[in-house]
Design a protein around this motif. Sequence first.
Motif, mmCIF file in Angstrom:
data_model
loop_
_atom_site.group_PDB
_atom_site.id
_atom_site.type_symbol
_atom_site.label_atom_id
_atom_site.label_comp_id
_atom_site.label_asym_id
_atom_site.label_seq_id
_atom_site.Cartn_x
_atom_site.Cartn_y
_atom_site.Cartn_z
ATOM 1 N N GLY A 124 0.812 -1.212 0.000
ATOM 2 C CA GLY A 124 0.000 0.000 0.000
ATOM 3 C C GLY A 124 0.846 1.262 0.000
ATOM 4 N N CYS A 125 0.210 2.386 0.213
ATOM 5 C CA CYS A 125 0.868 3.695 0.217
ATOM 6 C C CYS A 125 1.509 3.915 1.581
ATOM 7 N N ASN A 126 2.783 3.644 1.658
ATOM 8 C CA ASN A 126 3.510 3.587 2.923
ATOM 9 C C ASN A 126 3.292 4.805 3.819
ATOM 10 N N GLY A 127 3.508 5.993 3.308
ATOM 11 C CA GLY A 127 3.385 7.196 4.135
ATOM 12 C C GLY A 127 1.974 7.405 4.643
ATOM 13 N N ASN A 128 0.992 7.263 3.763
ATOM 14 C CA ASN A 128 -0.400 7.454 4.164
ATOM 15 C C ASN A 128 -0.843 6.419 5.189
ATOM 16 N N LEU A 129 -0.441 5.186 4.995
ATOM 17 C CA LEU A 129 -0.872 4.140 5.924
ATOM 18 C C LEU A 129 -0.165 4.237 7.270
ATOM 19 N N ALA A 188 0.628 7.119 8.614
ATOM 20 C CA ALA A 188 -0.089 8.223 9.259
ATOM 21 C C ALA A 188 -1.432 7.738 9.796
ATOM 22 N N LEU A 189 -2.151 6.977 8.999
ATOM 23 C CA LEU A 189 -3.446 6.438 9.421
ATOM 24 C C LEU A 189 -3.273 5.601 10.686
ATOM 25 N N SER A 190 -2.250 4.771 10.693
ATOM 26 C CA SER A 190 -1.983 3.920 11.859
ATOM 27 C C SER A 190 -1.722 4.735 13.116
ATOM 28 N N LYS A 191 -0.949 5.803 12.984
ATOM 29 C CA LYS A 191 -0.654 6.667 14.137
ATOM 30 C C LYS A 191 -1.908 7.379 14.636
ATOM 31 N N LEU A 192 -2.728 7.857 13.720
ATOM 32 C CA LEU A 192 -3.935 8.588 14.107
ATOM 33 C C LEU A 192 -4.955 7.699 14.827
#
Length: 80
Positions: free
Chosen positions: A33-38, A40-44
């Motif tokens: 998947g999209c490493n940076g976006n995922l 960030a999603l995980s942290k949020l």
Amino acid sequence: MKHEFKTQNTCATMITFDKAEDGTITNISFTGGCNGNLKALSKLLDGMKAEEIYEKLHGNICGRRPTSCADQLAQAVMAN
């Protein structure tokens, strides 16, 4: 308890996370998947209850696909 969820129709192929007895989700990780976006999603979402994650992300789609990595996470936390 550690859970693994094999995704469908997304660039990410697997989601792993820990789910406590009270439904709190932590340590979310996507394979592919999209490493940076995922990341960030995980942290949020870290520390949220499964029901909250589901309410926020269920039904989110990606392009023409009927699902997304976020939607797959929503399904995963409720399935496990």
